[in-house]
Design an enzyme around this catalytic site. Sequence first.
Site, PDB file in Angstrom:
ATOM      1  N   ILE A 155       0.837  -1.206   0.000  1.00  0.00           N
ATOM      2  CA  ILE A 155       0.000   0.000   0.000  1.00  0.00           C
ATOM      3  C   ILE A 155       0.865   1.248   0.000  1.00  0.00           C
ATOM      4  CG2 ILE A 155      -1.706   1.315   1.308  1.00  0.00           C
ATOM      5  CD1 ILE A 155      -2.792  -1.401   2.327  1.00  0.00           C
ATOM      6  N   ARG A 175      10.674  -1.168   8.430  1.00  0.00           N
ATOM      7  CA  ARG A 175      11.571  -2.052   9.175  1.00  0.00           C
ATOM      8  C   ARG A 175      12.808  -2.375   8.352  1.00  0.00           C
ATOM      9  NH1 ARG A 175       7.853  -6.981  10.846  1.00  0.00           N
ATOM     10  NH2 ARG A 175       7.145  -6.558   8.728  1.00  0.00           N
ATOM     11  N   THR A 234      -4.596   5.515   7.210  1.00  0.00           N
ATOM     12  CA  THR A 234      -5.472   4.490   6.629  1.00  0.00           C
ATOM     13  C   THR A 234      -5.027   3.107   7.094  1.00  0.00           C
ATOM     14  OG1 THR A 234      -4.095   4.417   4.626  1.00  0.00           O
ATOM     15  CG2 THR A 234      -6.039   5.845   4.562  1.00  0.00           C
ATOM     16  N   ARG A 236      -4.431   1.459  10.911  1.00  0.00           N
ATOM     17  CA  ARG A 236      -5.322   1.071  11.997  1.00  0.00           C
ATOM     18  C   ARG A 236      -5.332   2.194  13.025  1.00  0.00           C
ATOM     19  NH1 ARG A 236      -7.012  -2.260   9.036  1.00  0.00           N
ATOM     20  NH2 ARG A 236      -7.299  -4.508   9.391  1.00  0.00           N
ATOM     21  N   GLU A 265     -13.351   2.094  16.945  1.00  0.00           N
ATOM     22  CA  GLU A 265     -14.410   2.132  15.924  1.00  0.00           C
ATOM     23  C   GLU A 265     -15.619   1.318  16.368  1.00  0.00           C
ATOM     24  OE1 GLU A 265     -12.695   0.712  12.282  1.00  0.00           O
ATOM     25  OE2 GLU A 265     -11.069   2.165  12.338  1.00  0.00           O
ATOM     26  N   HIS A 283     -13.758   4.081   7.814  1.00  0.00           N
ATOM     27  CA  HIS A 283     -12.994   2.868   7.494  1.00  0.00           C
ATOM     28  C   HIS A 283     -13.442   2.288   6.146  1.00  0.00           C
ATOM     29  CE1 HIS A 283     -10.505  -0.552   9.526  1.00  0.00           C
ATOM     30  NE2 HIS A 283     -10.243  -0.442   8.228  1.00  0.00           N
TER      31      HIS A 283
END
Length: 317
Positions: A155, A175, A234, A236, A265, A283
């Site tokens: 993404i 990472r 976008t 979590r 949420e 979401h």
Amino acid sequence: MNKVLIMLAVPRQQFEEILPGWEIIYPEDESFTREELIDKVADVDAIVTVYGNKLSNDVIDAAPGLKIIANFGAGYDNIDMEHVTRKGIVVTNSPDPVTEPTAELAMGLMIGTARRMGEMNNILKNKEELKWGVMRNLSTTLVGKQLGIIGMGAIGKALARRAVASGMSVVYHNRNKVSADDEKRLNARYVSQKELLKTSDVVSLNMPLTAQTKGLIGKEQFQLMKPEAFLINTARGPVVDEQALVLALQNGVIAGAGLDVFDNEPTIPDALREMPNVFLMPHLGTATHETRGEMSALVAENIKAFFEGKVPPNQVS
């Protein structure tokens, strides 16, 4: 006959086509209740979970013949991975279909937040007084600005591609560094998280939720950001300290935020709802007609592969 239980009413046709001969246990309404789940999983071979909806351990324990949990979504933080690993249950996810629509929405949030689209739309639709003029209602262009991407997975890369096409420069923190070919293709430069936060005009969060990323962005990180910078999430909700975000926005530490995810949420703090410089979405990163069908197909393919004795293409356990 094999049995699969689908926890929420996602597209069903793909399961019927890819898993012929299977008994599909499908909710009559939007979803099953907890009690219904426990009653219906006693003899299932597979369960299809859906991101954002927790599969509790007592439901898993009520399914002694459960062999695979196929998650409808890229993230799988709705499953207790330690628990299922101890029980020898395979877990899969469905990452590929979510890549482009999530990046698309992230780009939309960037544009909408920087150009004050949500704010102006609300004023005009609510028939509030708005003064028009060449030097009124000014906003920020993204052209020539730097995007900092935290989490350069699929993404993040798809977002970088869009940003570069829009005239932005890209830095990223991950990472691990992506390949030199990817860096060249995306015109992206690896930097430390601290440098990314200090120098970026827009910071986009695109990492999974893990024990290491929970609360990754908080008061200290907001203090590093430019006062004219925007935060886009976008990923979590819990990767951001939501109260610290509220305070950073209220005190002008950062200029605004575009959020598709939240800490609890569907509850959203009133402070975020009320601030005009916050662009909110419920979401919807993957919520397109096309994507939902593709996700059902991939989930079914994972299940099919497992029961054919193959390693599922998206096994994560």
